[in-house]
Design a protein around this motif. Structure first.
Motif, mmCIF file in Angstrom:
data_model
loop_
_atom_site.group_PDB
_atom_site.id
_atom_site.type_symbol
_atom_site.label_atom_id
_atom_site.label_comp_id
_atom_site.label_asym_id
_atom_site.label_seq_id
_atom_site.Cartn_x
_atom_site.Cartn_y
_atom_site.Cartn_z
ATOM 1 N N ILE A 152 7.976 21.318 1.835
ATOM 2 C CA ILE A 152 8.706 20.131 2.304
ATOM 3 C C ILE A 152 7.935 18.868 1.952
ATOM 4 O O ILE A 152 8.499 17.869 1.501
ATOM 5 N N GLY A 153 6.607 18.904 2.160
ATOM 6 C CA GLY A 153 5.788 17.745 1.819
ATOM 7 C C GLY A 153 5.834 17.424 0.339
ATOM 8 O O GLY A 153 5.900 16.253 -0.052
ATOM 9 N N ALA A 154 5.804 18.466 -0.494
ATOM 10 C CA ALA A 154 5.864 18.258 -1.941
ATOM 11 C C ALA A 154 7.192 17.640 -2.355
ATOM 12 O O ALA A 154 7.229 16.694 -3.147
ATOM 13 N N LEU A 155 8.271 18.176 -1.808
ATOM 14 C CA LEU A 155 9.587 17.633 -2.145
ATOM 15 C C LEU A 155 9.712 16.184 -1.693
ATOM 16 O O LEU A 155 10.205 15.325 -2.430
ATOM 17 N N MET A 176 8.692 9.346 3.569
ATOM 18 C CA MET A 176 8.291 10.341 2.579
ATOM 19 C C MET A 176 6.778 10.422 2.436
ATOM 20 O O MET A 176 6.204 11.509 2.329
ATOM 21 N N VAL A 177 6.093 9.274 2.451
ATOM 22 C CA VAL A 177 4.637 9.278 2.355
ATOM 23 C C VAL A 177 4.016 9.955 3.574
ATOM 24 O O VAL A 177 3.079 10.749 3.462
ATOM 25 N N VAL A 237 0.844 -1.204 0.000
ATOM 26 C CA VAL A 237 0.000 0.000 0.000
ATOM 27 C C VAL A 237 0.875 1.248 0.000
ATOM 28 O O VAL A 237 0.603 2.224 -0.718
ATOM 29 N N LEU A 238 1.945 1.232 0.788
ATOM 30 C CA LEU A 238 2.846 2.383 0.817
ATOM 31 C C LEU A 238 3.501 2.618 -0.537
ATOM 32 O O LEU A 238 3.694 3.768 -0.953
ATOM 33 N N LEU A 239 3.849 1.534 -1.232
ATOM 34 C CA LEU A 239 4.427 1.690 -2.568
ATOM 35 C C LEU A 239 3.434 2.368 -3.502
ATOM 36 O O LEU A 239 3.792 3.243 -4.291
ATOM 37 N N GLY A 240 2.155 1.950 -3.422
ATOM 38 C CA GLY A 240 1.143 2.573 -4.258
ATOM 39 C C GLY A 240 0.925 4.031 -3.898
ATOM 40 O O GLY A 240 0.895 4.909 -4.766
#
Length: 408
Positions: A267-270, A149-150, A18-21
């Protein structure tokens, strides 16, 4: 656990899948391309997201059904060979490499836009090299980085939506795009939702694939759709004047809550777009690996190193292709081109799923039929110039495929 020579280890469970998706979906689409969709559809962008999500869910069920019965690297490249025709299988793999390399380049250019430096190319290439190093370190370490990152990306988006929601409710709805603009916007958003395909292309590395893959695909699409619709509503009300920029959410954050929220969004976008790069290089390298195994790419691409943990040759090939797109493209062009080629790729996915025998079927055929119709319907609204480029590259690929197998 030992693995046969040339095979990859099964190291991914349901949570990791799920995290990969999510790491592939919560990224460039919500931070960059959703702004392109707002520019086209205006206040109707929420409907564009809904259309894109519905088509993506049908395609996701087709991908899950295929991957559960064929848990190998390669995705529709392998399914096309098995259920359609070798030329269809090759075309799917070729399209995937082209389309997702363009998507990865968009993510890299989006990183540059959110960094806000004078030149886009240098930070984009630096990010690409860093992510390549993570992928080469092995999937388990990549998953750990992906989780961080997610989490950061989703947290920043939730903070933005909470802070901006009252202002968005009070703001006027603004203009709506016409029907063709709405469908073109849906086609652009659709590309982001196809991040669930990372789960299918990593089928050789997922534990209990017949159970894990379908559940992971459904959860991924549902969670990401909810977040996309919330952000789309806020952006259509508060960010229409910056919708076409490379970093449309930063001004909204600064408008509703000052520099602190704007920095958090940046930061979230990066973080998210680095995650997108990571997941795309993972998926692309696995398709290149599968194509190398069948000699549709040079056999050296199929080598697996470090006891089944890394197809390094495939990773380097993919990095080179993405770098080329970064050097010659811009955000709107790379994303539109990716939209067209991804839609054709998933049309082939649905065709393959329709051809599966009854004993392999997990979902009613109506989902595959709707997915096929949705892909072809949305593709019709993409810029005709993208069709010309896409057709040229497909023909070039098929000529290579014919030459390769006649000479080999």
């Amino acid at each position: 656990m030992t693995v046969a020579e040339g095979e990859l280890r099964r190291e991914v469970g349901l949570g990791g899948a799920v995290l990969l998706g999510l790491g592939s979906i919560i990224g460039t689409g919500v931070f960059v391309s959703l702004g392109l969709a707002v520019g086209l559809a205006g206040s109707a962008v929420v409907w564009a997201v809904a259309i894109a999500a519905a088509v993506a869910m049908c395609n996701g069920l087709s991908s899950a059904q295929l991957a559960a019965s064929n848990p190998v690297s390669g995705g529709t490249y392998e399914y096309g060979y098995r259920y359609l025709h070798p030329a269809a299988g090759f075309t799917a793999g070729w399209l995937f490499l082209i389309a997702k390399s363009a998507s990865a380049a968009t993510a890299a250019l989006g990183i540059a836009a959110y960094v806000g430096v004078g030149t886009e190319r240098i930070p984009a290439l630096v990010a690409l090299l860093v992510v390549t190093g993570l992928v080469l370190a092995g999937l388990r370490r990549s998953n750990q980085a992906n989780f961080v990152m997610v989490t950061v990306a989703v947290g920043s988006l939730v903070a933005l939506v909470v802070a901006a929601w009252p202002s968005a409710l009070d703001a006027p709805a603004g203009s709506r795009g016409d029907g063709p603009a709405l469908l073109e916007a849906a086609a652009l958003v659709f590309v982001a939702f196809t991040g669930y395909g990372r789960v299918a292309t990593l089928g050789e590395e997922v534990h209990s694939p017949r159970r894990t893959i379908p559940i992971a695909v459904i959860l991924t699409v549902l969670v990401s759709t909810t977040l996309y619709m919330l952000v789309a509503f806020v952006e259509s009300r508060l960010g229409a004047d910056v919708a076409g920029s490379g970093s449309p959410l930063v001004p909204i954050g600064e408008q509703v809550s000052g520099r602190g929220l704007a920095t958090a969004v940046r930061i979230g976008a990066l973080s998210a777009m680095v995650g997108v790069l990571l997941n795309l290089i993972l998926g692309l390298s696995r398709v290149a690996l599968a194509m190398g195994r069948r000699r549709d790419l040079p056999a050296a691409i199929a080598r697996v190193y470090r006891e089944g943990r890394s197809p390094a040759s495939a990773v380097f090939l993919v990095t080179g292709i993405v770098a080329a797109f970064v050097l010659v493209g811009d955000i709107r062009t790379t994303w539109s081109f990716s939209a067209l080629t991804v839609l054709i790729y998933y049309a082939l996915t649905n065709l393959a799923a329709l051809r599966q025998p009854a004993e392999e079927r997990r979902f009613p055929r109506i989902f595959q039929a709707l997915g096929l119709a949705g892909c072809l319907g949305l593709a019709a609204f993409i810029d005709p110039a993208m069709w010309a480029w896409g057709a040229g590259l497909v023909v070039a690929g098929l000529i290579w495929h014919l030459f390769r197998h006649r000479s080999g």
